[in-house]
Enzyme design. Structure first.
Site, PDB file in Angstrom:
ATOM      1  CB  THR A 181      33.214 -55.131  20.987  1.00 42.90           C
ATOM      2  OG1 THR A 181      34.403 -55.689  20.400  1.00 42.90           O
ATOM      3  CG2 THR A 181      33.071 -55.690  22.399  1.00 42.90           C
ATOM      4  CG  ASP A 226      30.972 -46.617  19.756  1.00 38.61           C
ATOM      5  OD1 ASP A 226      31.014 -46.275  18.561  1.00 38.61           O
ATOM      6  OD2 ASP A 226      31.987 -46.774  20.452  1.00 38.61           O
ATOM      7  CB  CYS A 244      49.005 -48.776   8.181  1.00 44.51           C
ATOM      8  SG  CYS A 244      47.992 -50.262   8.141  1.00 44.51           S
ATOM      9  CG  LEU A 299      26.426 -43.002  21.512  1.00 46.94           C
ATOM     10  CD1 LEU A 299      26.332 -42.400  20.113  1.00 46.94           C
ATOM     11  CD2 LEU A 299      27.636 -42.447  22.246  1.00 46.94           C
ATOM     12  CB  CYS A 328      32.152 -49.974  21.855  1.00 46.28           C
ATOM     13  SG  CYS A 328      32.259 -51.534  22.771  1.00 46.28           S
ATOM     14  CD  GLN A 381      38.095 -54.372  20.774  1.00 49.12           C
ATOM     15  OE1 GLN A 381      36.948 -54.482  20.344  1.00 49.12           O
ATOM     16  NE2 GLN A 381      39.049 -53.745  20.107  1.00 49.12           N
TER      17      GLN A 381
END
Length: 404
Positions: free
Chosen positions: A201, A177, A368, A175, A180, A206
């Site tokens: 990322t 991502d 938002c 997988l 991430c 992060q």
């Protein structure tokens, strides 16, 4: 000040009577000031602190009003919901050219360097900052409220499981991502589904925390976290997920983005793209200056495509859409819970990041919620596979997505 603002107030009152009071000076008397409507008690009070606020108020847009607040030219009193409502009604009444039906389309130059800088500006505030108002897993994307009464933590876990179930993730599959975050999805994919995961990322903060969390979970043999641009990834993956990332790609790069994903996908593989979209068919940004405010203060160079643009780009990139699910209501709920948590931690967050950045994020999160609730922006999960497959290899129904 009164002589300057009085004609503006009279003009706005002729278009929309608002429960809004405008004051100025260091210690205005209670109830003193200019009223934009007929009321006993105002819902919102704008207090002009500096003369530089006046031109921003005289031609109000969400961008100019947001600038006046963020830069400390005005203070605003009232609930965050009332403040957002008044801001939109002011912008609608004061705008001569822009409306929700005439939305600006802008294109930015996207390079690996500029994309990295934009991501770091937004995400590298501090991990402590995000931990103060996100769920414990630090999932910074739309949650999935299957029943509508879930806590944020429950809904974020359901979102991750919903995605991994949609792509039919199996033990030992590879997988990828893309974007991430702090590692929540890849950790869940390894722990519950037995997958071998790579998370990428562009955010240094992060990357560091996701790596630490993988190590704490004892999953180093099944998960690799990389500080890497999606354009630099090599290899083949059985499943690819991208959650809350393609908003940074740019409208002109969407086809290349999906083509890149297609090139990384194993035969018979599945892709799920989860991202915010414009509700303007011409890919316009949010109206009344909201998009300009976000670009200046929150998400530099962010661009939102309409879902029709997304579907065209992924097909041009060699993918076929098999399932499209709107989660607009879910993101209105998610951002509402984020905004509530942010308000509850107000003083601690002010001390952590400073008054200006706190004001930026306060406006952004509440805005938002309003935008998702009022169909200014939306969010879709699109499940894809490589185009050109024989029909007999495609599923008959969506039943596997909802196992119970």
């Amino acid at each position: 000040m009164e002589a300057v603002l009085s004609p503006w107030v009279a003009q706005l009152k002729s278009k929309a009577k608002l429960p809004l009071l405008v004051q100025w000076g260091d210690n205005p008397a209670p109830g003193a000031g200019l009223r934009l409507g007929d009321f006993d008690t105002p819902k919102v009070v704008i207090r002009v602190r500096k003369a530089g606020a006046v031109p921003l108020l005289l031609s109000p847009t969400l961008d100019s009003l947001g600038e006046a607040y963020v830069e400390g030219l005005i203070d605003v009193e009232g609930s965050v919901d009332d403040i957002l409502e008044m801001a939109h009604r002011l912008a609608e009444a004061g705008s001569r050219t822009e409306s929700r039906l005439t939305r600006m389309v802008r294109h930015f130059q996207h390079t690996p360097k500029s994309d990295s800088e934009a991501v770091q500006y937004h995400y590298d505030v501090s991990n402590d900052f995000y931990q103060a108002w996100l769920d414990p897993r630090l999932v910074y994307s739309c949650a999935y409220f299957e029943n509508g009464d879930e806590t944020l933590e429950e809904a974020q876990l359901k979102k991750i499981d919903h995605i991994l179930t949609k792509v039919q993730l199996q033990p030992h599959q590879r997988l990828l991502d893309i974007g991430c975050g702090w590692g929540a999805l890849v950790i869940r994919a390894a722990e519950k589904f037995g997958a071998r995961c790579t998370g990428i990322t562009l955010s240094q903060r992060q990357f560091e925390l996701a790596t630490e969390r993988v190590r704490a979970a004892g999953l180093q043999d099944r998960i690799e976290i990389r500080l890497q641009d999606y354009r630099d990834v090599q290899g083949t993956f059985d499943r690819i997920t991208s959650v809350g990332m393609f908003e940074h790609v740019g409208l002109r790069h969407l086809e290349g983005y999906f083509a890149c994903i297609n090139g990384l996908l194993a035969e018979g593989g599945w892709v799920l793209n989860h991202g915010i979209t414009s509700t303007d068919v011409n890919d316009g940004e949010t109206s009344l200056g909201g998009g300009r405010f976000i670009d200046r203060y929150v998400f530099p160079q962010g661009e939102l495509p309409h879902i029709a643009t997304v579907l065209r780009a992924l097909q041009a990139g060699g993918l076929e859409a098999l399932d499209v699910e709107s989660l607009r209501r879910h993101y209105a709920r998610t951002t509402g819970l984020w905004s509530q948590a942010f308000e509850a931690e107000g003083q601690r967050l002010r001390d952590m990041v400073g008054e200006r950045r706190w004001r930026i994020w306060r406006v952004y999160l509440a805005g938002c919620q309003w935008a998702f609730d009022n169909d200014e922006i939306s969010l879709y999960q699109v499940l894809c596979t490589r185009a050109g497959r024989r029909a007999r290899g495609l599923p008959w129904s969506r039943r596997w997505m909802y196992p119970h």
